[in-house]
Design a protein around this motif. Structure first.
Motif, PDB file in Angstrom:
ATOM      1  N   THR A   1       0.819  -1.221   0.000  1.00  0.00           N
ATOM      2  CA  THR A   1       0.000   0.000   0.000  1.00  0.00           C
ATOM      3  C   THR A   1       0.852   1.270   0.000  1.00  0.00           C
ATOM      4  OG1 THR A   1      -0.103   0.002   2.419  1.00  0.00           O
ATOM      5  CG2 THR A   1      -1.921  -1.082   1.238  1.00  0.00           C
ATOM      6  N   GLY A   2       2.147   1.119   0.262  1.00  0.00           N
ATOM      7  CA  GLY A   2       3.024   2.287   0.300  1.00  0.00           C
ATOM      8  C   GLY A   2       2.836   3.140   1.543  1.00  0.00           C
ATOM      9  N   MET A   3       2.203   2.589   2.577  1.00  0.00           N
ATOM     10  CA  MET A   3       1.996   3.362   3.805  1.00  0.00           C
ATOM     11  C   MET A   3       3.269   3.306   4.637  1.00  0.00           C
ATOM     12  SD  MET A   3      -0.951   4.507   3.232  1.00  0.00           S
ATOM     13  CE  MET A   3      -1.264   5.374   4.757  1.00  0.00           C
ATOM     14  N   THR A   4       3.720   4.454   5.122  1.00  0.00           N
ATOM     15  CA  THR A   4       5.002   4.451   5.825  1.00  0.00           C
ATOM     16  C   THR A   4       4.866   4.062   7.295  1.00  0.00           C
ATOM     17  OG1 THR A   4       4.731   6.830   5.953  1.00  0.00           O
ATOM     18  CG2 THR A   4       6.316   6.013   4.360  1.00  0.00           C
ATOM     19  N   ASN A   5       3.658   4.206   7.857  1.00  0.00           N
ATOM     20  CA  ASN A   5       3.505   3.866   9.275  1.00  0.00           C
ATOM     21  C   ASN A   5       2.632   2.631   9.445  1.00  0.00           C
ATOM     22  OD1 ASN A   5       2.867   3.833  12.085  1.00  0.00           O
ATOM     23  ND2 ASN A   5       3.523   5.968  12.173  1.00  0.00           N
ATOM     24  N   ILE A   6       3.157   1.657  10.171  1.00  0.00           N
ATOM     25  CA  ILE A   6       2.458   0.375  10.341  1.00  0.00           C
ATOM     26  C   ILE A   6       1.107   0.558  11.045  1.00  0.00           C
ATOM     27  CG2 ILE A   6       3.496  -0.278  12.580  1.00  0.00           C
ATOM     28  CD1 ILE A   6       3.918  -3.130  11.287  1.00  0.00           C
ATOM     29  N   ARG A   7       0.952   1.664  11.788  1.00  0.00           N
ATOM     30  CA  ARG A   7      -0.325   1.916  12.469  1.00  0.00           C
ATOM     31  C   ARG A   7      -1.468   2.167  11.489  1.00  0.00           C
ATOM     32  NH1 ARG A   7       3.835   3.896  15.075  1.00  0.00           N
ATOM     33  NH2 ARG A   7       3.997   3.879  17.352  1.00  0.00           N
ATOM     34  N   ASP A   8      -1.114   2.439  10.238  1.00  0.00           N
ATOM     35  CA  ASP A   8      -2.149   2.747   9.263  1.00  0.00           C
ATOM     36  C   ASP A   8      -2.566   1.546   8.421  1.00  0.00           C
ATOM     37  OD1 ASP A   8      -2.242   5.377  10.132  1.00  0.00           O
ATOM     38  OD2 ASP A   8      -0.619   5.991   8.787  1.00  0.00           O
ATOM     39  N   VAL A   9      -2.005   0.371   8.697  1.00  0.00           N
ATOM     40  CA  VAL A   9      -2.399  -0.797   7.898  1.00  0.00           C
ATOM     41  C   VAL A   9      -3.062  -1.878   8.738  1.00  0.00           C
ATOM     42  CG1 VAL A   9      -0.653  -0.361   6.120  1.00  0.00           C
ATOM     43  CG2 VAL A   9      -0.128  -1.915   8.017  1.00  0.00           C
ATOM     44  N   ILE A  10      -3.279  -1.624  10.022  1.00  0.00           N
ATOM     45  CA  ILE A  10      -4.021  -2.553  10.879  1.00  0.00           C
ATOM     46  C   ILE A  10      -5.195  -1.748  11.431  1.00  0.00           C
ATOM     47  CG2 ILE A  10      -2.615  -2.077  12.968  1.00  0.00           C
ATOM     48  CD1 ILE A  10      -2.982  -5.169  13.572  1.00  0.00           C
ATOM     49  N   ALA A  11      -6.351  -2.411  11.577  1.00  0.00           N
ATOM     50  CA  ALA A  11      -7.569  -1.666  11.911  1.00  0.00           C
ATOM     51  C   ALA A  11      -7.382  -0.852  13.190  1.00  0.00           C
ATOM     52  CB  ALA A  11      -8.745  -2.625  12.035  1.00  0.00           C
ATOM     53  N   PHE A  12      -6.996  -1.524  14.258  1.00  0.00           N
ATOM     54  CA  PHE A  12      -6.889  -0.838  15.544  1.00  0.00           C
ATOM     55  C   PHE A  12      -5.535  -1.157  16.164  1.00  0.00           C
ATOM     56  CE2 PHE A  12     -11.442  -1.652  14.764  1.00  0.00           C
ATOM     57  CZ  PHE A  12     -11.814  -0.324  14.593  1.00  0.00           C
ATOM     58  N   PRO A  13      -4.524  -0.321  15.870  1.00  0.00           N
ATOM     59  CA  PRO A  13      -3.160  -0.641  16.284  1.00  0.00           C
ATOM     60  C   PRO A  13      -2.977  -0.671  17.801  1.00  0.00           C
ATOM     61  CG  PRO A  13      -3.278   1.571  15.331  1.00  0.00           C
ATOM     62  CD  PRO A  13      -4.604   0.938  15.105  1.00  0.00           C
ATOM     63  N   ARG A  14      -2.207  -1.629  18.252  1.00  0.00           N
ATOM     64  CA  ARG A  14      -1.781  -1.720  19.649  1.00  0.00           C
ATOM     65  C   ARG A  14      -0.304  -1.401  19.713  1.00  0.00           C
ATOM     66  NH1 ARG A  14      -6.436  -1.285  20.015  1.00  0.00           N
ATOM     67  NH2 ARG A  14      -7.901  -2.692  20.995  1.00  0.00           N
ATOM     68  N   THR A  15       0.025  -0.306  20.395  1.00  0.00           N
ATOM     69  CA  THR A  15       1.419   0.117  20.518  1.00  0.00           C
ATOM     70  C   THR A  15       1.621   0.599  21.951  1.00  0.00           C
ATOM     71  OG1 THR A  15       0.749   2.298  19.707  1.00  0.00           O
ATOM     72  CG2 THR A  15       1.696   0.806  18.084  1.00  0.00           C
ATOM     73  N   PRO A  16       2.874   0.809  22.377  1.00  0.00           N
ATOM     74  CA  PRO A  16       3.080   1.235  23.762  1.00  0.00           C
ATOM     75  C   PRO A  16       2.191   2.432  24.110  1.00  0.00           C
ATOM     76  CG  PRO A  16       5.180   0.761  22.749  1.00  0.00           C
ATOM     77  CD  PRO A  16       4.144   0.635  21.669  1.00  0.00           C
ATOM     78  N   LYS A  17       1.503   2.342  25.217  1.00  0.00           N
ATOM     79  CA  LYS A  17       0.615   3.392  25.744  1.00  0.00           C
ATOM     80  C   LYS A  17      -0.586   3.684  24.841  1.00  0.00           C
ATOM     81  CE  LYS A  17       3.308   4.398  29.285  1.00  0.00           C
ATOM     82  NZ  LYS A  17       3.676   2.967  29.404  1.00  0.00           N
ATOM     83  N   SER A  18      -0.949   2.741  24.015  1.00  0.00           N
ATOM     84  CA  SER A  18      -2.095   2.995  23.145  1.00  0.00           C
ATOM     85  C   SER A  18      -2.857   1.714  22.821  1.00  0.00           C
ATOM     86  CB  SER A  18      -1.596   3.675  21.865  1.00  0.00           C
ATOM     87  OG  SER A  18      -2.537   3.555  20.843  1.00  0.00           O
ATOM     88  N   ALA A  19      -4.089   1.634  23.321  1.00  0.00           N
ATOM     89  CA  ALA A  19      -4.963   0.484  23.016  1.00  0.00           C
ATOM     90  C   ALA A  19      -6.406   0.956  22.934  1.00  0.00           C
ATOM     91  CB  ALA A  19      -4.792  -0.603  24.071  1.00  0.00           C
ATOM     92  N   GLU A  20      -6.615   2.114  22.316  1.00  0.00           N
ATOM     93  CA  GLU A  20      -7.970   2.654  22.148  1.00  0.00           C
ATOM     94  C   GLU A  20      -8.748   1.775  21.164  1.00  0.00           C
ATOM     95  OE1 GLU A  20      -8.805   5.864  23.749  1.00  0.00           O
ATOM     96  OE2 GLU A  20     -10.767   4.964  23.356  1.00  0.00           O
ATOM     97  N   PHE A  21     -10.024   1.802  21.248  1.00  0.00           N
ATOM     98  CA  PHE A  21     -10.969   1.091  20.391  1.00  0.00           C
ATOM     99  C   PHE A  21     -10.953  -0.421  20.647  1.00  0.00           C
ATOM    100  CE2 PHE A  21      -9.258   4.698  17.902  1.00  0.00           C
ATOM    101  CZ  PHE A  21     -10.373   5.513  17.965  1.00  0.00           C
TER     102      PHE A  21
END
Ligand code: ATP
Ligand code: MN
Length: 479
Positions: free
Chosen positions: A459-479
């Motif tokens: 998809t050419g997306m540079t940030n992995i957070r934009d290719v998974i529906a609801f990203p889980r990353t340090p300090k972030s688990a919204e939705f």
């Protein structure tokens, strides 16, 4: 029966000939109290609905706000306007769900990807995320098709595991023990006998070890499931929860493994290009726009479609770790001290800046690095004759870095046990794994492909957070 609708994507392939249809979807825009652009998620192309002047109540028209859900019945006629081949002349318009225009956070204008991450529950209603997630679906489907057509068995490996042999320190603990009154052993440690499973358990970091058990019975298996890593790295290519595809094959050596991985990657890219051409072209356009903001030397040399075609038609460069170190050491980049981690020589672990130099500057195509020093690789990788290296391979992709990690597995019990001892891996806990080497062991190999990194690549997306529906990353688990 409620659902007699036609999907807009299918409708747009027809010729406009006065046919009567029902469509349902969400309003993107409503112009001049007359023209509704309706989107139903099947494509980025909206259907233009014409609500003839005077034909509908003002009360109803007032409710046709951005993102209201509509059911519209009418006839399909050639469009008089530019930009679309057909219009739907509305006969009935039913509002299935209202949308408060004042409060709806997505306006028909450009929003930043960062902003859209904060409203990830609504971002699928944008063209960009519509395209990304349809491509993600196509890639997932292609994964199953590829392996199914080759006779691999899809295996569901456990998500909760008791083996922490692999990723010590990076795992999420699974427990039902209370935080306040934690049961203790005599020595003060936590008494896991009181825990749900009667032992310490974690979320899986990889299904590989279990996958090997399947491969040594079915011959060829693959897994495709969620994996979890509590790594505190806030990068554009790491998630705490991501999906991994892990094929595991009996009767394969390292070369067979590399061949399969290359064929597999090309297959799923081609599948998405053939089946989601419009979406990929849209994303290519988006990327080109985004890159216009960058200084010339930071822009990609190829457009997205060109890059994907290039990957399909060229073989991946295969290079040993030792060869890579040579190239890196001799590079001007290294001589001019431009690497943050200078190349010290054989044995060092490669950093992502080194991997990117190899794929982006030196070879300008995907590279399969192989035969790494055993010290920087896992215990289960097959030891080579030289006593120094193991039959490991990583595939590095331009713009992403490592996309696949794999190896031929050590099938010789004595060598495996010796290596486990050296690396302080408790053999008692892995008795079941070692049994495969006791009862009909065979040469075998496998790899893990990070699905989101693959979606990023296509998809050419540079940030992995934009290719998974609801990203889980340090300090972030919204939705
Ligand atoms: P990296 O060095 O990039 O952290 P790794 O060596 O930890 O990767 P492996 O353990 O070999 O990766 O996992 C197999 C594949 O899973 C990787 O090649 C990558 O595509 C993907 N992957 C690994 N960690 C993550 C993560 N945190 N988020 C998303 N994908 C990941
Ligand atoms: Mn990692």
């Amino acid at each position: 029966m409620f659902n007699k609708r036609i999907k807009i994507k299918d409708l747009l392939t027809q010729e406009p000939a006065g046919q009567e249809v029902t469509v349902m979807g969400w309003v993107r825009t409503f112009r001049n109290s007359q023209f509704i652009a309706l989107n139903d998620g099947s494509t980025n192309n909206n259907l233009q609905i014409v609500a003839g002047l005077g034909k509908f109540d003002d009360e109803l028209l007032k409710r046709i706000n951005t993102s209201a859900a509509l059911k519209v019945t009418g006839t399909i006629v050639p469009s008089l306007g530019k930009g679309q081949k057909m219009d739907l002349n509305a006969v009935t318009i039913e509002i299935l769900g209202d949308s408060d225009a004042e409060k709806y956070p997505l306006q028909p204008k450009k929003h930043s990807l960062e902003f859209l991450r904060e409203i990830a529950h609504l971002r699928f209603r944008t063209n960009t995320f519509g395209s990304i997630f349809r491509v993600r679906h196509a890639l997932a489907f292609a994964v199953h098709k590829f392996f199914n057509d080759k006779g691999f068995v899809y295996m569901h490996t456990p998500i909760i595991t008791a083996s922490d042999a692999e990723g010590a320190g990076e795992m999420f603990r699974v427990t039902t023990l209370p935080f306040d009154k934690t049961p203790r052993n005599e020595d003060g440690g936590v008494n896991f006998k009181e825990d749900f499973f009667g032992r310490s358990t974690n979320l899986t970091v990889s299904g590989q070890l279990e996958g090997e058990l399947g491969a040594t019975a079915f011959g060829e298996i693959y897994t495709f499931g969620p994996t979890f890593r509590a790594e505190n790295s806030n990068t554009a290519r790491h998630l705490a929860e991501f999906w991994m595809i892990e094929p595991e094959m009996a009767f394969y050596d390292l070369e067979d493994n590399m061949n399969l991985a290359e064929e597999f990657i090309k297959y799923i890219i081609k599948y998405a290009m053939d089946n989601n051409k419009e979406d990929i072209e849209f994303l290519a356009q988006r990327l080109a726009e985004e890159e216009k903001q960058l200084p010339q030397d930071k822009r990609s040399e190829m457009g997205l479609v060109e890059k994907l075609e290039f990957v399909l038609t060229n073989s991946f460069e295969r290079l040993t770790y030792a060869g890579a170190i040579e190239i890196l050491k001799e590079s001007n980049h290294n001589k001019k001290k431009k690497f943050q981690y200078p190349i010290t020589g054989w044995g060092m672990d490669l950093q992502s800046e080194h991997e990117r130099y190899l794929v982006e500057k030196h070879f300008k195509k995907p590279v399969i690095l192989n035969n790494y020093p055993k010290e920087i690789k896992a215990f289960y990788m097959r030891q080579n004759e030289d006593g120094k290296t193991v039959a490991a391979m990583d595939i590095l992709a331009p713009g992403i870095g490592e996309i696949v990690g794999g190896s031929q597995r050590e099938e010789r019990l004595d060598k495996l046990e010796a290596r486990m001892k050296e690396m302080h891996i408790p053999a008692e806990e892995l008795w079941w794994y070692l049994d495969t080497r006791r009862f009909g062991t065979v040469p075998h190999a496998g790899f893990g492909l990070g699905f989101e990194r693959m979606v990023q690549f296509v998809t050419g997306m540079t940030n992995i957070r934009d290719v998974i529906a609801f990203p889980r990353t340090p300090k972030s688990a919204e939705f």
